[in-house]
Design an enzyme around this catalytic site. Structure first.
Site, short mmCIF file in Angstrom:
data_model
loop_
_atom_site.label_atom_id
_atom_site.label_comp_id
_atom_site.label_asym_id
_atom_site.label_seq_id
_atom_site.Cartn_x
_atom_site.Cartn_y
_atom_site.Cartn_z
N ALA A 144 1.07 5.28 6.54
CA ALA A 144 0.07 5.52 7.46
C ALA A 144 -0.06 4.62 8.47
CB ALA A 144 -1.34 5.66 6.64
N ASN A 200 9.53 2.15 6.29
CA ASN A 200 8.49 3.43 6.10
C ASN A 200 7.10 2.68 6.00
OD1 ASN A 200 7.08 5.37 5.33
ND2 ASN A 200 8.02 6.23 3.61
N HIS A 227 10.92 8.31 6.78
CA HIS A 227 9.80 8.99 6.20
C HIS A 227 10.20 10.11 5.23
CE1 HIS A 227 6.94 7.33 9.16
NE2 HIS A 227 7.66 7.68 10.05
N ILE A 228 9.53 10.20 3.91
CA ILE A 228 9.96 11.05 3.10
C ILE A 228 9.68 12.56 3.60
CG2 ILE A 228 9.35 11.64 0.61
CD1 ILE A 228 8.57 8.67 0.36
N SER A 229 8.41 12.70 3.91
CA SER A 229 7.93 14.11 4.23
C SER A 229 8.29 14.11 5.82
CB SER A 229 6.62 14.00 4.18
OG SER A 229 5.78 13.43 5.25
N ARG A 248 -0.19 12.77 12.16
CA ARG A 248 0.61 12.39 11.74
C ARG A 248 2.16 12.61 12.74
NH1 ARG A 248 -0.34 11.18 6.36
NH2 ARG A 248 -1.78 12.65 5.48
N ASP A 307 4.61 -4.17 17.51
CA ASP A 307 5.03 -5.36 18.22
C ASP A 307 6.03 -6.36 17.37
OD1 ASP A 307 3.27 -4.48 20.19
OD2 ASP A 307 1.71 -5.82 19.98
N ARG A 337 1.63 10.76 -6.56
CA ARG A 337 1.04 10.63 -5.31
C ARG A 337 1.47 12.18 -4.35
NH1 ARG A 337 2.06 7.97 0.43
NH2 ARG A 337 0.35 8.74 1.63
N HIS A 376 1.36 5.47 12.22
CA HIS A 376 0.55 6.36 13.33
C HIS A 376 -0.57 5.36 13.73
CE1 HIS A 376 2.58 9.34 10.93
NE2 HIS A 376 1.82 9.01 9.93
N ARG A 403 3.50 18.24 9.76
CA ARG A 403 1.90 18.16 9.20
C ARG A 403 0.82 17.95 10.31
NH1 ARG A 403 3.11 13.51 4.68
NH2 ARG A 403 0.86 14.42 4.11
N PRO A 421 1.37 1.16 2.95
CA PRO A 421 0.70 1.58 2.03
C PRO A 421 0.59 3.01 1.20
CG PRO A 421 -0.10 1.78 4.28
CD PRO A 421 0.94 0.94 4.42
N ASN A 422 0.32 2.92 0.03
CA ASN A 422 0.23 3.83 -0.88
C ASN A 422 1.64 4.35 -1.55
OD1 ASN A 422 -2.65 4.16 -0.83
ND2 ASN A 422 -2.35 4.94 1.20
N GLU A 441 13.47 3.97 11.16
CA GLU A 441 12.36 4.58 10.70
C GLU A 441 12.53 5.65 9.58
OE1 GLU A 441 10.24 6.46 13.83
OE2 GLU A 441 8.25 6.81 12.59
N TYR A 496 5.92 14.33 -1.42
CA TYR A 496 6.53 13.08 -1.74
C TYR A 496 7.58 13.20 -3.11
CZ TYR A 496 3.27 11.47 1.69
OH TYR A 496 2.52 11.34 2.87
C1 DQA Z 1 5.15 9.05 5.23
C2 DQA Z 1 4.09 9.82 6.19
C3 DQA Z 1 3.01 9.28 6.53
O1 DQA Z 1 2.12 10.22 7.46
C4 DQA Z 1 2.03 9.08 5.46
O2 DQA Z 1 0.63 8.49 5.79
C5 DQA Z 1 2.63 8.35 4.32
C6 DQA Z 1 3.98 8.39 3.90
C7 DQA Z 1 6.44 9.52 4.58
O3 DQA Z 1 6.87 9.01 4.02
O4 DQA Z 1 6.54 10.84 4.63
O5 DQA Z 1 2.20 7.64 3.37
O6 DQA Z 1 5.50 7.86 5.75
#
Ligand code: DQA
Length: 147
Positions: free
Chosen positions: A77, A74, A100-102, A111, A87, A18, A80, A107, A10-11, A98, A23
């Protein structure tokens, strides 16, 4: 040729507009193009997917069991919160990265818990959108047993 999929949660479709401090400024479309270029360069078939809906991500992971040799995810959210995504990934017995950009460990507390790290082959976090390029290179090596 290896078949891989990048699954975005999501997002992430709003990348570029954003929370730039977390990001960066690369848009989702630009990221998609950069990943496609790298995949072409190293000779891997890449599918790029994004959904804001948890069940759609579960469905695409289930489909990947037959279609793909590796998953880069990725889960945003849902990383978490989602036992369902965890599963589904557990059933996929091939390499999983796995992404993650950040740096989620720098954080908020909520997270810093990932439900998918311990069932992933490895992970990349805190390197910005360039992490996706590293993930593509790494998953190709994992699939080919070159690590
Ligand atoms: C994220 C980190 C997550 O905590 C967050 O909800 C995201 C992006 C990242 O790529 O850093 O939407 O997965």
């Amino acid at each position: 040729m290896n078949n891989i999929i990048i699954i975005n949660g999501p997002n992430l479709n709003l990348l570029g507009s954003r929370e730039e401090s977390q990001y960066g400024t690369v848009t989702y479309e630009e990221l998609k193009d950069k990943c496609a270029d790298k995949a072409k360069e190293i000779g891997v078939n890449l599918e790029f997917f994004q959904s804001n809906i948890e069940g759609e991500i579960v469905n695409i992971i289930q489909q990947s069991i037959k279609k793909h040799d590796g998953i880069i995810i990725n889960a945003a959210a849902f990383t978490h919160t989602s036992v369902a995504i965890r599963d589904a990934l557990s059933i996929f017995k091939k390499p999983i990265i796995e992404m993650h950009i950040s740096n989620i460990y720098k954080r908020e507390d909520f997270r810093q818990k990932s439900l998918i790290s311990d069932i992933s082959t490895g992970g990349i976090f805190g390197l910005g959108t360039n992490g996706y390029i590293l993930a593509i290179i790494s998953i190709q090596k994992l699939i080919n047993n070159e690590n």
